[in-house]
Design an enzyme around this catalytic site. Structure first.
Site, PDB file in Angstrom:
ATOM      1  N   HIS A 122      48.870  24.799  51.090  1.00  0.00           N
ATOM      2  CA  HIS A 122      48.964  25.569  52.327  1.00  0.00           C
ATOM      3  C   HIS A 122      47.885  26.647  52.351  1.00  0.00           C
ATOM      4  CE1 HIS A 122      52.837  23.957  53.769  1.00  0.00           C
ATOM      5  NE2 HIS A 122      53.096  23.803  52.481  1.00  0.00           N
ATOM      6  N   LYS A 189      45.763  21.408  28.720  1.00  0.00           N
ATOM      7  CA  LYS A 189      44.487  21.227  28.028  1.00  0.00           C
ATOM      8  C   LYS A 189      44.571  19.965  27.171  1.00  0.00           C
ATOM      9  CE  LYS A 189      43.399  26.152  27.772  1.00  0.00           C
ATOM     10  NZ  LYS A 189      43.107  27.309  26.878  1.00  0.00           N
TER      11      LYS A 189
END
Length: 204
Positions: A122, A189
């Site tokens: 948004h 990661k």
């Protein structure tokens, strides 16, 4: 000019067609769309199954496709309102997943439980306008073949998960993951990669 283009270029006509397809303020299509339109437009391969209590918020103006022998388990929500949702063959979308297009999921992919993969964001930049009244933007998510996405993960817009990769439980993936990798954490990661010379998984 196609009918779709004509509708897009006429705001009043676009609003009317949108209201005909979806009740105001909702994401779920009207029953007549689910019963009489979607079955003739969206494609499911042989043996593909959508379990009971799955919420299919799919509309005819974007694609929704499932390959052969794929399944979507109960309590999941699939939404193609702002982009295609394409699922390959022999892929499993586990219980209580939320997938908001544009999302492409390859073959032999496992989505465990309670995963959110949303390619929608948004806009919030104008502080004088409620966020709900500002535009939405999309950036496709791609999950390549043979991946396993573990429970409670979040895949954010614009992310690609490379072939035969694993996303650990609870990970929040904000950047693309290369093929043959294991990613964990928030933000996720890479913690392991497959070494084709050693023929084993090694720490990154």
């Amino acid at each position: 000019m196609s009918l779709k283009e004509k509708i897009k270029e006429n705001p009043s006509l676009k609003a009317f067609v949108h209201w005909m397809l979806i009740p105001s303020g909702e994401a779920r299509p009207r029953l007549w769309v689910k019963w009489f339109v979607n079955p003739f437009i969206h494609k499911r391969g042989k043996g593909a199954k959508v379990h009971n209590r799955t919420r299919l918020d799919v509309l005819p103006f974007n694609r929704f496709e499932m390959g052969a022998h794929s399944a979507i388990e109960s309590f999941s929500t699939i939404n193609n309102g702002v982009g295609d949702v394409l699922i390959g063959s022999r892929s499993l979308i586990g219980m209580s997943n939320v997938i908001i297009g544009p999302v492409t999921i390859g073959n032999n992919v496992i989505f465990a439980q309670n995963i959110v993969a949303s390619a929608l964001n948004h806009v919030y930049t104008d502080v004088n306008v409620p966020i709900v009244d500002q535009p939405v933007i999309t950036n496709p998510i791609i999950i390549e073949d043979d991946c396993w996405i573990a429970a409670n993960s979040v895949i954010t817009s614009g992310v690609t998960i490379g072939k035969h990769s694993v996303v650990a439980g609870g990970a929040v993936v904000t950047k693309s993951i290369p093929p043959y990798s294991v990613a964990a954490g928030n933000p996720a990661k890479v913690i392991k990669r497959y070494d084709f010379d050693l023929k084993e998984w090694v720490r990154a």
